[in-house]
Design a protein around this motif. Structure first.
Motif, PDB file in Angstrom:
ATOM      1  N   GLN A 312      -4.954  -1.182  18.996  1.00  0.00           N
ATOM      2  CA  GLN A 312      -4.576  -1.199  20.403  1.00  0.00           C
ATOM      3  C   GLN A 312      -5.788  -1.445  21.292  1.00  0.00           C
ATOM      4  OE1 GLN A 312      -2.597   2.537  21.033  1.00  0.00           O
ATOM      5  NE2 GLN A 312      -0.932   2.047  19.605  1.00  0.00           N
ATOM      6  N   LEU A 313      -6.910  -0.820  20.944  1.00  0.00           N
ATOM      7  CA  LEU A 313      -8.140  -1.047  21.699  1.00  0.00           C
ATOM      8  C   LEU A 313      -8.598  -2.489  21.558  1.00  0.00           C
ATOM      9  CD1 LEU A 313     -10.522  -0.042  23.376  1.00  0.00           C
ATOM     10  CD2 LEU A 313     -11.614   0.716  21.254  1.00  0.00           C
ATOM     11  N   GLN A 318      -9.611  -7.849  23.629  1.00  0.00           N
ATOM     12  CA  GLN A 318      -9.410  -9.295  23.555  1.00  0.00           C
ATOM     13  C   GLN A 318      -8.779  -9.830  24.831  1.00  0.00           C
ATOM     14  OE1 GLN A 318      -6.532 -10.883  20.766  1.00  0.00           O
ATOM     15  NE2 GLN A 318      -7.837 -12.647  20.368  1.00  0.00           N
ATOM     16  N   MET A 319      -7.796  -9.118  25.369  1.00  0.00           N
ATOM     17  CA  MET A 319      -7.138  -9.578  26.586  1.00  0.00           C
ATOM     18  C   MET A 319      -8.103  -9.649  27.755  1.00  0.00           C
ATOM     19  SD  MET A 319      -4.175 -10.423  25.699  1.00  0.00           S
ATOM     20  CE  MET A 319      -3.588 -10.810  27.348  1.00  0.00           C
ATOM     21  N   ARG A 320      -9.141  -8.809  27.731  1.00  0.00           N
ATOM     22  CA  ARG A 320     -10.136  -8.861  28.801  1.00  0.00           C
ATOM     23  C   ARG A 320     -10.959 -10.141  28.747  1.00  0.00           C
ATOM     24  NH1 ARG A 320      -9.384  -6.283  33.154  1.00  0.00           N
ATOM     25  NH2 ARG A 320     -11.610  -6.494  33.585  1.00  0.00           N
ATOM     26  N   PHE A 321     -10.984 -10.798  27.599  1.00  0.00           N
ATOM     27  CA  PHE A 321     -11.735 -12.047  27.482  1.00  0.00           C
ATOM     28  C   PHE A 321     -10.897 -13.249  27.910  1.00  0.00           C
ATOM     29  CE2 PHE A 321     -14.654  -9.498  25.082  1.00  0.00           C
ATOM     30  CZ  PHE A 321     -15.881 -10.119  25.264  1.00  0.00           C
ATOM     31  N   LEU A 322      -9.609 -13.032  28.146  1.00  0.00           N
ATOM     32  CA  LEU A 322      -8.770 -14.093  28.692  1.00  0.00           C
ATOM     33  C   LEU A 322      -8.820 -14.008  30.215  1.00  0.00           C
ATOM     34  CD1 LEU A 322      -5.715 -13.811  26.269  1.00  0.00           C
ATOM     35  CD2 LEU A 322      -7.619 -15.450  26.181  1.00  0.00           C
ATOM     36  N   ASP A 350      -9.509 -20.449  28.772  1.00  0.00           N
ATOM     37  CA  ASP A 350     -10.325 -19.898  29.841  1.00  0.00           C
ATOM     38  C   ASP A 350     -10.414 -20.899  30.981  1.00  0.00           C
ATOM     39  OD1 ASP A 350     -11.822 -18.062  31.187  1.00  0.00           O
ATOM     40  OD2 ASP A 350     -13.508 -18.043  29.787  1.00  0.00           O
ATOM     41  N   PHE A 351     -10.719 -20.385  32.168  1.00  0.00           N
ATOM     42  CA  PHE A 351     -11.038 -21.200  33.332  1.00  0.00           C
ATOM     43  C   PHE A 351     -12.476 -20.880  33.718  1.00  0.00           C
ATOM     44  CE2 PHE A 351      -6.408 -20.382  33.752  1.00  0.00           C
ATOM     45  CZ  PHE A 351      -5.967 -21.684  33.592  1.00  0.00           C
ATOM     46  N   LEU A 352     -13.316 -21.886  33.734  1.00  0.00           N
ATOM     47  CA  LEU A 352     -14.739 -21.700  33.959  1.00  0.00           C
ATOM     48  C   LEU A 352     -15.120 -22.194  35.357  1.00  0.00           C
ATOM     49  CD1 LEU A 352     -15.887 -23.201  30.533  1.00  0.00           C
ATOM     50  CD2 LEU A 352     -15.509 -20.777  31.048  1.00  0.00           C
ATOM     51  N   ALA A 373     -10.038 -13.831  13.071  1.00  0.00           N
ATOM     52  CA  ALA A 373      -9.879 -14.899  14.056  1.00  0.00           C
ATOM     53  C   ALA A 373     -10.121 -14.372  15.464  1.00  0.00           C
ATOM     54  CB  ALA A 373      -8.489 -15.519  13.938  1.00  0.00           C
ATOM     55  N   ALA A 374      -9.663 -13.139  15.746  1.00  0.00           N
ATOM     56  CA  ALA A 374      -9.853 -12.556  17.078  1.00  0.00           C
ATOM     57  C   ALA A 374     -11.328 -12.344  17.381  1.00  0.00           C
ATOM     58  CB  ALA A 374      -9.094 -11.237  17.180  1.00  0.00           C
ATOM     59  N   LEU A 375     -12.088 -11.891  16.391  1.00  0.00           N
ATOM     60  CA  LEU A 375     -13.530 -11.715  16.594  1.00  0.00           C
ATOM     61  C   LEU A 375     -14.205 -13.047  16.891  1.00  0.00           C
ATOM     62  CD1 LEU A 375     -14.308  -9.140  13.748  1.00  0.00           C
ATOM     63  CD2 LEU A 375     -14.308  -8.710  16.207  1.00  0.00           C
ATOM     64  N   CYS A 376     -13.776 -14.087  16.182  1.00  0.00           N
ATOM     65  CA  CYS A 376     -14.333 -15.413  16.422  1.00  0.00           C
ATOM     66  C   CYS A 376     -13.935 -15.919  17.807  1.00  0.00           C
ATOM     67  CB  CYS A 376     -13.859 -16.378  15.339  1.00  0.00           C
ATOM     68  SG  CYS A 376     -14.593 -18.011  15.445  1.00  0.00           S
ATOM     69  N   MET A 377     -12.715 -15.620  18.226  1.00  0.00           N
ATOM     70  CA  MET A 377     -12.255 -16.023  19.558  1.00  0.00           C
ATOM     71  C   MET A 377     -13.141 -15.397  20.636  1.00  0.00           C
ATOM     72  SD  MET A 377     -10.426 -14.214  22.071  1.00  0.00           S
ATOM     73  CE  MET A 377      -9.754 -14.679  23.649  1.00  0.00           C
TER      74      MET A 377
END
Length: 564
Positions: A312-313, A318-322, A350-352, A373-377
């Protein structure tokens, strides 16, 4: 004296002291034997010199981590450091206080002379072995009940196992020592887990490997005596040479599963144990097996809860990186949809914010799914943001990111990605791609075209790849669509893929605004897949110029649930 204490693993609470040097691994002959099938036989070494304790990985397959970081060179350990080897976590104590020594159980290759062996069909049937009198049967049942009641409230294995042996020494006054070996189903080993001596002696306890394995595998209760009187073993090592005169060994059963063995020995007489003792020990062992099964289930449940909380954490991180908010550009609408196949995934978008009021629109797809895959993302998101500072050239940003990922990604991992740089004022877009699907554009009249890109390898494959940029212009009413293959490769119940044609049709029939295009595409995906499990992560970005009448861009980052 320095020491390691097992904090997580099969031997929780086990302590290893060392003075100068030692080697840890799953080889039972090492000075620090760790019963864990996920570590190497000789995994790491530890050395003490001038008061400094140094840990060195010995080229292990899964690596050695200190405080969460894999070590490549020798590391000086500090008080409280956590060392992870495979699925086992050790705490390092630099100045560990002396502790009472405990006996250790050692399995040896030695013969045994079987006096009696009875297959166990059920604990209740074993209690009536020898056709006991009513008084004897009542005694057996009462003792089994009393031991079971004493064990029932204990769910911690480190506390439970010594409690079992303590109860056995109370029930069997002829026994001098008791010990328990638990079965590691993954490694198919019988692991010494607890031992206790009535006298308090800390001498090493040896027992025949054949004896305990026969009792465990054949679900048989065994009484064994000194083999020296058996002429078949006159020239071999006898049980007497191991310090054992009489041994009774029974499996711990709970239902149809065996969790290990319980053994008692007596140094007083080769005939110390009889059939009545065997019947009683089988009954008690069934209570012990049930208690161990409950303790293991409790531990697994706790571990599952910890993993659930960690997951859950991880989802929240991960959602914070979107993107949390859209680019604020007058006359533009941006909409995005993200849905991982598992709790977390390897898709990225992402929007940069770039120089000159320009906007970078990035999408990516990491090979594989799940945590790796999530860590790589997360790594990709970080590198994209870092390397977009100071340049608005998409090919150059991809080149910089590729250089880092090629060095840092695990072998076999890669990322497909498209980066589009938008100039909102001129409606000009520049596109570079790293092995990803080309962007699509829905024109105001409903036609769909592809923004062709140069065909180059994904990120993380070849450090020397040169990426190139292509330029396009957008008109009011155009909607740009960036997506991952979770869209085009959505599967129906027959295994057929959605495909490019259905994707294009869904874009064409939409009313035309970016939000409507996104809804139309996702409806097509969900209608096509029906109730089939989502096979891959899904990411969809739709944006475009909507004219000067739109003062500010609107924003919707959607994650709707799949239809029931």
């Amino acid at each position: 004296m320095p020491a390691f204490v097992v904090k997580l693993g099969l031997q929780v609470g086990r302590r290893y002291d060392f003075v100068k040097e030692g080697v840890l691994g799953r080889d039972s002959m090492l000075s620090i034997p760790i019963f864990d099938r996920t570590i190497s036989r000789k995994h790491a070494s530890v050395a003490v010199k001038n008061g400094i304790v140094t840990l060195t990985d010995l080229g292990s397959q899964n690596g050695t981590a200190v405080n969460g970081r894999l070590i490549k060179e020798p590391v000086a350990l500090r008080q409280g450091d956590e060392i992870r080897v495979g699925g086992t976590v050790l705490e390092f104590l630099l100045e560990a206080a002396p502790h009472d020594e405990h006996s250790q159980v050692v399995l040896v290759d030695a013969p045994s002379s079987i006096i009696q062996a009875i297959p166990i069909k059920s604990a209740s049937q074993s209690l009536i072995l020898g056709r006991p009198s009513t008084a004897e049967l009542t005694r057996r049942l009462q003792l089994v009940h009393d031991v079971g009641a004493a064990l029932r409230g204990t769910l911690d294995e480190s506390t439970l196992l010594p409690l079992i042996i303590g109860k056995l020494l109370e029930v069997f006054p002829v026994a001098d020592r008791g010990f328990i070996l638990l079965h590691d189903a993954d490694g198919d080993e019988l692991i010494p887990a607890a031992v206790q001596s009535r006298s308090g002696s800390t001498s090493e306890v040896s027992i025949s490997r054949t004896l305990v394995w026969d009792a465990f595998k054949s679900r048989t209760a065994v009484i064994s005596a000194d083999a020296s009187a058996d002429t078949r073993f006159s020239k071999q090592q006898s049980i007497m040479s191991l310090g054992l005169r009489s041994v009774i060994c029974v499996p711990m059963l709970a239902g149809d599963e065996a969790y290990g063995v319980i053994a008692l020995d007596s140094l007083k007489s080769s005939g110390a144990f009889n059939k009545d003792d065997m019947a009683l020990l089988v009954g008690i062992a069934s209570q012990a097996g049930l208690a161990v099964a409950n303790a293991k289930m409790h531990r697994k449940e706790l571990q599952r809860e910890l993993l659930d909380r960690d997951l859950q954490l991880a989802v929240r991180v991960q959602m914070r990186f979107l993107p949390q908010r859209p680019p604020q550009r007058t006359g533009w609408d941006f909409h995005a949809f993200y849905r991982p196949a598992l709790e977390i995934g390897g898709d990225y978008y992402d929007f940069l914010d770039l120089a000159g009021n320009q906007v970078g629109v990035a999408v990516g797809d990491v090979s594989g799914k799940g945590i790796s895959a999530a860590l790589c993302m997360v790594k990709l998101a970080t590198e994209m943001r870092f390397h977009s500072v100071g340049t608005a050239e998409p090919a150059e940003i991809l080149r910089r990111v590729n250089r880092v990922l090629t060095r840092d990604l695990e072998e076999g991992m890669f990322v497909t990605s498209t980066l589009l740089v938008l100039d909102p004022d001129s409606r000009r877009v520049r596109v570079a791609s790293a092995g990803h699907m080309a962007p699509l554009v829905r024109r105001a009249d409903g036609t769909v075209v592809e923004l062709a890109v140069s065909r180059t390898p994904p990120l993380g494959v070849n450090e020397a790849v040169v990426y190139s940029t292509r330029d396009y212009s957008l008109a009011v009413g155009d909607t740009v669509v960036l997506y991952t293959d979770g869209i085009s490769e959505a599967q129906d119940k027959g295994g057929a893929l959605l495909g490019d044609d259905r994707l294009i049709d869904a874009m064409a029939i939409a009313e035309g605004k970016p939000e409507e295009v996104l809804r139309s595409v996702m409806k097509a995906v969900d209608d096509f897949a029906g109730n089939e499990p989502q096979a891959d992560d899904i990411t969809l970005i739709c944006f475009g110029p909507v004219g000067a009448r739109s003062v500010d861009s609107t924003w919707r980052a959607t994650q709707p649930a799949r239809p029931a």
